[in-house]
Design a protein around this motif. Sequence first.
Motif, PDB file in Angstrom:
ATOM      1  N   ILE A 186     -20.130 -31.751  62.491  1.00 47.10           N
ATOM      2  CA  ILE A 186     -20.858 -31.509  63.740  1.00 47.10           C
ATOM      3  C   ILE A 186     -22.357 -31.518  63.464  1.00 47.10           C
ATOM      4  O   ILE A 186     -22.830 -30.949  62.482  1.00 47.10           O
ATOM      5  CB  ILE A 186     -20.411 -30.172  64.360  1.00 47.10           C
ATOM      6  CG1 ILE A 186     -18.963 -30.284  64.854  1.00 47.10           C
ATOM      7  CG2 ILE A 186     -21.332 -29.757  65.507  1.00 47.10           C
ATOM      8  CD1 ILE A 186     -18.347 -28.973  65.276  1.00 47.10           C
ATOM      9  N   SER A 189     -12.185 -29.100  67.852  1.00 44.68           N
ATOM     10  CA  SER A 189     -13.456 -28.433  68.146  1.00 44.68           C
ATOM     11  C   SER A 189     -14.623 -29.389  68.345  1.00 44.68           C
ATOM     12  O   SER A 189     -15.755 -28.952  68.558  1.00 44.68           O
ATOM     13  CB  SER A 189     -13.812 -27.462  67.006  1.00 44.68           C
ATOM     14  OG  SER A 189     -13.942 -28.176  65.779  1.00 44.68           O
ATOM     15  N   ALA A 190     -14.402 -30.692  68.254  1.00 46.40           N
ATOM     16  CA  ALA A 190     -15.542 -31.618  68.282  1.00 46.40           C
ATOM     17  C   ALA A 190     -15.178 -32.919  68.979  1.00 46.40           C
ATOM     18  O   ALA A 190     -14.004 -33.305  69.081  1.00 46.40           O
ATOM     19  CB  ALA A 190     -16.018 -31.906  66.858  1.00 46.40           C
ATOM     20  N   ARG A 202     -19.974 -30.247  69.402  1.00 47.81           N
ATOM     21  CA  ARG A 202     -18.871 -29.321  69.718  1.00 47.81           C
ATOM     22  C   ARG A 202     -18.355 -29.560  71.143  1.00 47.81           C
ATOM     23  O   ARG A 202     -19.095 -29.970  72.028  1.00 47.81           O
ATOM     24  CB  ARG A 202     -19.354 -27.869  69.614  1.00 47.81           C
ATOM     25  CG  ARG A 202     -19.715 -27.439  68.206  1.00 47.81           C
ATOM     26  CD  ARG A 202     -20.028 -25.947  68.173  1.00 47.81           C
ATOM     27  NE  ARG A 202     -20.539 -25.561  66.859  1.00 47.81           N
ATOM     28  CZ  ARG A 202     -19.756 -25.298  65.820  1.00 47.81           C
ATOM     29  NH1 ARG A 202     -18.442 -25.370  65.947  1.00 47.81           N
ATOM     30  NH2 ARG A 202     -20.288 -24.966  64.647  1.00 47.81           N
TER      31      ARG A 202
END
Length: 451
Positions: free
Chosen positions: A373, A415-416, A450
């Motif tokens: 990220i 999460s990304a 994110r």
Amino acid sequence: MNTLPLQYQSLKAVLLYMDPNVRFKISHRLPSISSTEKVVPLRIEELDLGDLTTTVNQTTYKLGIYREYKEGEKITFRTQRYNDFGGFPRDFDRFGFEIFPGHNVLNPGDVSLPCPYNLVSQEERDTVQIERMYKTRLTFYEDVLESRLGSEKIEIPNGEDDDAIMKRYYLSLPIKELERHIGEIQEDLQPFECRRFNLKPPFVCYIMLTINSKSHKQVSRIPYNMKLHEAMKALNGFLFGGRRQSIQVQKLQFAINETILRLPIGFKIKLEQLKGLNNLAMRNGAILSMLDKKSFPLKSVSFFASDETDFQFLDVGKTTSLTAMDVNLEIDIFSILKTLSNQRAYLNFYHSDLRILQYLGLVQSWIENERPIGTCYSFGIVEENTARQILKVVRANVERAKRSKRCVSIPIRSSARLEMYYIPMESLNDSEQEEFMWFYDWVLKMRVVRF
């Protein structure tokens, strides 16, 4: 009114936040505080090092040879220009020939920055063949001038061979410019005459230091009792020598051509950014020798990418941000980008956009290798339609890709997501626009963010 001098600790605090060029000036004029000035860390925003120039922030210290002609001697326009703009950049021998003493000699502290281009050697400037060439040119210029002065109607040759083209060009020049060419060739021939008859040239040489800032120009001349490289060593020794701590520099850049930096022993820089580097692969070791180990990871490195080996600098991963300018089209840049670990990268290419399918390959590589990220790569794009086509191809060939007007979004893990989008160049902030050398209208960005 009584005044008290600054105490030692107070003086150190003042010097720390003072412009470095003011510090140099004070240290020169007040030798009593010179030792204190050397103890206090030196902070520089921009440092540019060359063979005969050192630029600290926006103040340039330049060395050259000033030629003072004897009374009654005519100075050429060319020499006057050199005198007016920092002096001649090479040494002279006792007859007036240009020489390169110590050009390839590395003294303690010096750093050699090689490049593919070499300076013309002294042997090529003082030979019989060179003298003959000058005499031939002089005869040619004098014949052309005589034609211009002696006839109202000048016969212009109409052939296409080199001699005819050259004569046509010089016949079209103003008489004053022809006379200037003649004077300069006569000046080139002068050292041969001086050597032949063991004469001194009609000028006296001085070493000239020019200090140029935005608002001020200061010129100093000293007797010519050392060579230019020795004078440069002394100048940089005064500016940077004897310091107990590494010099803190935000941005560092170097001369494009081959040069030897005449630096004091122990010269070290704690650096944030390397800017506009050329011949990076050849200069790797030399640059590393100047950098304090605490510099790494560097905030950013920008360079002109002429060869794949240029990307191996500092293993490149030791820099947070990478800018590759004028990327040679023969470089397999996308294979390189797949292996880079830099958090940010800016790419601009020489007269071309890259193939659309290569962008697709890079997207697929990022998905497979789960880039962290915050990773963001930016590409200069000439035509908006190119950016549109890239997004269209990515959307059609990547699962779960969703497209909006100027963006494709792809979930890559829980999460990304990976975003690919394009924006007008003018919408970038100034520091980002600075990373693109050419006049692109659009920037294509790939980034991992994110959810």
